[in-house]
Design a protein around this motif. Sequence first.
Motif, PDB file in Angstrom:
ATOM      1  N   SER A  72       0.812  -1.217   0.000  1.00 48.69           N
ATOM      2  CA  SER A  72       0.000   0.000   0.000  1.00 48.69           C
ATOM      3  C   SER A  72       0.847   1.268   0.000  1.00 48.69           C
ATOM      4  CB  SER A  72      -0.928   0.011   1.216  1.00 48.69           C
ATOM      5  OG  SER A  72      -0.178  -0.057   2.423  1.00 48.69           O
ATOM      6  N   GLN A  73       2.122   1.157   0.409  1.00 53.62           N
ATOM      7  CA  GLN A  73       3.023   2.312   0.443  1.00 53.62           C
ATOM      8  C   GLN A  73       3.726   2.537  -0.885  1.00 53.62           C
ATOM      9  OE1 GLN A  73       5.581   0.645   3.519  1.00 53.62           O
ATOM     10  NE2 GLN A  73       4.894   2.218   4.962  1.00 53.62           N
ATOM     11  N   LEU A  74       3.727   1.522  -1.749  1.00 58.45           N
ATOM     12  CA  LEU A  74       4.682   1.459  -2.848  1.00 58.45           C
ATOM     13  C   LEU A  74       4.046   1.776  -4.195  1.00 58.45           C
ATOM     14  CD1 LEU A  74       7.684   0.669  -2.547  1.00 58.45           C
ATOM     15  CD2 LEU A  74       7.084  -1.596  -3.415  1.00 58.45           C
ATOM     16  N   ASN A  75       4.713   2.679  -4.930  1.00 60.55           N
ATOM     17  CA  ASN A  75       4.364   2.931  -6.322  1.00 60.55           C
ATOM     18  C   ASN A  75       5.437   2.270  -7.184  1.00 60.55           C
ATOM     19  OD1 ASN A  75       2.173   4.661  -5.587  1.00 60.55           O
ATOM     20  ND2 ASN A  75       3.657   6.277  -5.176  1.00 60.55           N
ATOM     21  N   GLY A  76       5.293   0.976  -7.399  1.00 59.80           N
ATOM     22  CA  GLY A  76       6.301   0.239  -8.138  1.00 59.80           C
ATOM     23  C   GLY A  76       6.460  -1.152  -7.563  1.00 59.80           C
ATOM     24  N   LYS A  77       7.592  -1.761  -7.866  1.00 64.78           N
ATOM     25  CA  LYS A  77       7.856  -3.127  -7.440  1.00 64.78           C
ATOM     26  C   LYS A  77       9.258  -3.215  -6.839  1.00 64.78           C
ATOM     27  CE  LYS A  77       4.996  -5.178 -11.114  1.00 64.78           C
ATOM     28  NZ  LYS A  77       4.495  -3.916 -11.694  1.00 64.78           N
ATOM     29  N   MET A  78       9.407  -4.076  -5.828  1.00 59.51           N
ATOM     30  CA  MET A  78      10.721  -4.250  -5.203  1.00 59.51           C
ATOM     31  C   MET A  78      11.002  -5.712  -4.922  1.00 59.51           C
ATOM     32  SD  MET A  78      11.394  -1.153  -2.546  1.00 59.51           S
ATOM     33  CE  MET A  78      13.004  -1.885  -2.196  1.00 59.51           C
ATOM     34  N   ILE A  79      12.263  -6.098  -5.108  1.00 58.52           N
ATOM     35  CA  ILE A  79      12.759  -7.369  -4.611  1.00 58.52           C
ATOM     36  C   ILE A  79      13.907  -7.063  -3.671  1.00 58.52           C
ATOM     37  CG2 ILE A  79      14.149  -7.676  -6.726  1.00 58.52           C
ATOM     38  CD1 ILE A  79      14.013 -10.738  -6.107  1.00 58.52           C
ATOM     39  N   VAL A  80      13.871  -7.664  -2.490  1.00 56.20           N
ATOM     40  CA  VAL A  80      14.914  -7.481  -1.488  1.00 56.20           C
ATOM     41  C   VAL A  80      15.533  -8.843  -1.203  1.00 56.20           C
ATOM     42  CG1 VAL A  80      15.490  -6.652   0.816  1.00 56.20           C
ATOM     43  CG2 VAL A  80      13.650  -5.544  -0.473  1.00 56.20           C
ATOM     44  N   LEU A  81      16.854  -8.935  -1.376  1.00 60.50           N
ATOM     45  CA  LEU A  81      17.613 -10.154  -1.086  1.00 60.50           C
ATOM     46  C   LEU A  81      18.566  -9.851   0.066  1.00 60.50           C
ATOM     47  CD1 LEU A  81      18.549 -11.243  -4.735  1.00 60.50           C
ATOM     48  CD2 LEU A  81      16.630 -12.057  -3.344  1.00 60.50           C
ATOM     49  N   PRO A  82      18.176 -10.109   1.312  1.00 63.18           N
ATOM     50  CA  PRO A  82      19.033  -9.733   2.440  1.00 63.18           C
ATOM     51  C   PRO A  82      20.293 -10.577   2.570  1.00 63.18           C
ATOM     52  CG  PRO A  82      17.042 -10.816   3.215  1.00 63.18           C
ATOM     53  CD  PRO A  82      16.864 -10.605   1.750  1.00 63.18           C
ATOM     54  N   ILE A  83      20.244 -11.830   2.106  1.00 65.98           N
ATOM     55  CA  ILE A  83      21.421 -12.711   2.180  1.00 65.98           C
ATOM     56  C   ILE A  83      21.634 -13.287   0.791  1.00 65.98           C
ATOM     57  CG2 ILE A  83      22.530 -14.631   3.376  1.00 65.98           C
ATOM     58  CD1 ILE A  83      20.483 -14.318   5.626  1.00 65.98           C
ATOM     59  N   ALA A  84      22.311 -12.536  -0.053  1.00 70.67           N
ATOM     60  CA  ALA A  84      22.475 -12.926  -1.450  1.00 70.67           C
ATOM     61  C   ALA A  84      23.514 -14.020  -1.646  1.00 70.67           C
ATOM     62  CB  ALA A  84      22.848 -11.702  -2.291  1.00 70.67           C
ATOM     63  N   ASN A  85      24.284 -14.314  -0.612  1.00 68.70           N
ATOM     64  CA  ASN A  85      25.338 -15.335  -0.693  1.00 68.70           C
ATOM     65  C   ASN A  85      25.262 -16.212   0.564  1.00 68.70           C
ATOM     66  OD1 ASN A  85      27.668 -16.808  -1.102  1.00 68.70           O
ATOM     67  ND2 ASN A  85      29.020 -15.038  -1.327  1.00 68.70           N
ATOM     68  N   PRO A  86      24.211 -17.053   0.679  1.00 68.12           N
ATOM     69  CA  PRO A  86      23.995 -17.816   1.910  1.00 68.12           C
ATOM     70  C   PRO A  86      25.147 -18.732   2.292  1.00 68.12           C
ATOM     71  CG  PRO A  86      22.037 -17.884   0.519  1.00 68.12           C
ATOM     72  CD  PRO A  86      23.132 -17.277  -0.301  1.00 68.12           C
ATOM     73  N   ALA A  87      25.834 -19.308   1.314  1.00 66.52           N
ATOM     74  CA  ALA A  87      26.941 -20.212   1.634  1.00 66.52           C
ATOM     75  C   ALA A  87      28.023 -19.478   2.419  1.00 66.52           C
ATOM     76  CB  ALA A  87      27.525 -20.809   0.353  1.00 66.52           C
ATOM     77  N   SER A  88      28.346 -18.257   2.015  1.00 67.23           N
ATOM     78  CA  SER A  88      29.357 -17.472   2.722  1.00 67.23           C
ATOM     79  C   SER A  88      28.846 -17.032   4.094  1.00 67.23           C
ATOM     80  CB  SER A  88      29.749 -16.248   1.900  1.00 67.23           C
ATOM     81  OG  SER A  88      30.423 -16.624   0.728  1.00 67.23           O
ATOM     82  N   PHE A  89      27.564 -16.676   4.166  1.00 64.97           N
ATOM     83  CA  PHE A  89      26.981 -16.217   5.433  1.00 64.97           C
ATOM     84  C   PHE A  89      27.068 -17.308   6.492  1.00 64.97           C
ATOM     85  CE2 PHE A  89      23.140 -15.826   8.144  1.00 64.97           C
ATOM     86  CZ  PHE A  89      23.429 -14.614   8.754  1.00 64.97           C
ATOM     87  N   TYR A  90      26.626 -18.507   6.172  1.00 64.37           N
ATOM     88  CA  TYR A  90      26.575 -19.555   7.184  1.00 64.37           C
ATOM     89  C   TYR A  90      27.939 -20.201   7.446  1.00 64.37           C
ATOM     90  CZ  TYR A  90      21.588 -19.004   7.472  1.00 64.37           C
ATOM     91  OH  TYR A  90      20.338 -18.474   7.691  1.00 64.37           O
TER      92      TYR A  90
END
Length: 316
Positions: A72-90
Amino acid sequence: MSKSWRIANLSVAEDEKVKGYLELPTIDEKLPAFLVNGSEEGPKVLVMGGIHGCEYTSIDAAQKIGASLLPSQLNGKMIVLPIANPASFYARSIYVHPKDQKNLNRMFPGKEDGTDAERLAYWLNESVFKEVDYMIDLHGGDMIEALVPFTIYHVTEDEKVLEASKEMASLFDIDYVIGSNGQVPGSTYGCAAEQGVPAIIAEAGQQGIMSEEHSLLLQKGVKNILIFLGLLEGEAEKSDSTFLSVFDWYRSDTKGLWYPAVRIGDAVAKGRVLGKLVNEFGDTVKEVVSHTEGTVLFLVSSLAINETDPLLAVGA
């Protein structure tokens, strides 16, 4: 009303939000993702964190941005990838993907039949980068890195993309904005910009410590960009950033111990000793001397240094 939107295996209907795992071909790990499809038409924006798995402040910022956005806040579309490299994160792996020891942010646009990091770069580019109009890649100091917050945009020959990227980079409450002339080949923002997508990197937080203060700084900057692009209502706030055209990197040519002689934020003159590399017996092997007059923006805080490791960077 906006239409439904699909990114790889995930889709989101108009005026809806989806949380799910992005599945990419030949990639073992699934990437947590938020897809938000606004109530009105507008640009498509990617926000990423975790390209480097131990840059925790940027991961936290991206996650909170994804969690807080409402259709309801957004005029458009968004994709958010908070952990784009899970192998490195974990794996808590600094700089590199744990399976092939390659830096993901040097691999773009990647290789379809390459090593793990090269394939991840390829599919992120093909499945995500090419599906958006703007990209914001959040970073920070890895486990052994101290830094002054800064943003970077790619200096491309496409004037429209260049100006849009520069404007986006200046919308964070950050002192330094760097125009990079390809000093970092294979980067997310460089790859996107060369494909016609305005893109930036924003860096805040350091040494593998989750900083709420710097997470909020990144969150505020992203939302300011979304206002500027028209996805959120409001008036974008301008910042009084210093624009830099030189990002002078220093790397080690030997394995040994690193003793910096400067701190982040220090002003340095050309010819100043920035630090020294010593061997395991304490003998000085090399003094690192500044090539430029500028400000220390990035500094490795690890005593242990390997050949080709970064040591510090000076912006000018």
